[in-house]
Design a protein around this motif. Sequence first.
Motif, mmCIF file in Angstrom:
data_model
loop_
_atom_site.group_PDB
_atom_site.id
_atom_site.type_symbol
_atom_site.label_atom_id
_atom_site.label_comp_id
_atom_site.label_asym_id
_atom_site.label_seq_id
_atom_site.Cartn_x
_atom_site.Cartn_y
_atom_site.Cartn_z
ATOM 1 N N UNK A 85 0.765 -1.071 -0.016
ATOM 2 C CA UNK A 85 -0.054 -0.031 -0.096
ATOM 3 C C UNK A 85 1.046 1.227 -0.039
ATOM 4 N N UNK A 86 0.246 2.400 -0.270
ATOM 5 C CA UNK A 86 1.229 3.757 -0.085
ATOM 6 C C UNK A 86 1.989 3.987 1.157
ATOM 7 N N UNK A 87 1.175 3.436 2.335
ATOM 8 C CA UNK A 87 1.873 3.617 3.529
ATOM 9 C C UNK A 87 3.131 2.906 3.688
ATOM 10 N N UNK A 88 3.102 1.536 2.734
ATOM 11 C CA UNK A 88 4.440 0.843 2.709
ATOM 12 C C UNK A 88 5.751 1.579 2.100
ATOM 13 N N UNK A 89 5.285 2.742 1.518
ATOM 14 C CA UNK A 89 6.308 3.411 0.970
ATOM 15 C C UNK A 89 7.279 4.234 1.592
ATOM 16 N N UNK A 93 2.098 11.355 -0.664
ATOM 17 C CA UNK A 93 2.206 10.041 0.387
ATOM 18 C C UNK A 93 3.524 10.599 1.340
ATOM 19 N N UNK A 94 3.226 10.518 2.738
ATOM 20 C CA UNK A 94 4.286 11.114 3.615
ATOM 21 C C UNK A 94 5.346 9.942 3.747
ATOM 22 N N UNK A 95 6.476 10.617 3.996
ATOM 23 C CA UNK A 95 7.586 9.643 4.252
ATOM 24 C C UNK A 95 8.503 9.193 3.142
#
Length: 253
Positions: A134-138, A158-160
């Motif tokens: 998912x985007x969070x895994x980026x 996408x943060x981070x």
Amino acid sequence: MKKSYLITGIIVVLVLVLVLLLLPDRQENGAAVIRVGCDAAFAPFEYVDTKTGEVVGFDPDLMRAIGEELGIEVEVYNVAWDGIIPGLVSGNYDVIASGMTITEERKQTVNFSDPYINAGQVIAVRSDETEIHTPADLVGRKVAVQISTTGHLEAEKIPGIAVIKKFNTSPDAFLEMANGGVDAVVIDLAVAAEQIKANPGMYKLAGPPFTTEEYGLALRKSDTELLEKINRALAAIKENGKYDEIYNRYFSE
Ligand code: ARG
């Protein structure tokens, strides 16, 4: 003296009439030709057929069908994506048919046709990748995008993400991933699917699309008459099966 003025006047008028007669009628009866701009490195939407050198794909085929419907010739130009809107505005071509997502920001500068296909952004990764879904895994990862695309825009939201590397073309973004320079590419679903198919064993989708988008044909704000015609033609080819025929040509599986 008077007579020579008269003769000069007559000559000027005659030359003007001649020039007007010779000018192709672009504005009044609509365009003599519709010039279409696309960045033909975005299969299956637009790409260069290596055998014929011709620009083919869903978008050029759609525009040619629209032209046929309107009885107007269509010329397709392969242009760089970055600057594709300024090129339209300055009159290098009349329509952008290039997998362009309809966005509020772009609407400030151009008019869009009715939406002609649905799309969405996905994350593509190397086949051996196991942690990105998912985007969070980026977070903390390196990501490649095509510059000034909605993929670029969404990646920036996408943060981070550690680094976003921007490329002029989508295939270059994938090459960077193949070479290990990035961990993921954020790009339109159908284009990711095509890259995956064209490079067996190299890439896969990390997960389903995380945005919903619609593509539109972009025109200059002043070309309202042509826009109306294009919308009418689009509706007609959706009605008469021509649209489905083109769709099935590029999205059969
Ligand atoms: N749909 C995305 C956008 O509108 C990407 C389009 C890129 N098209 C292309 N032919 N390279 O930004």
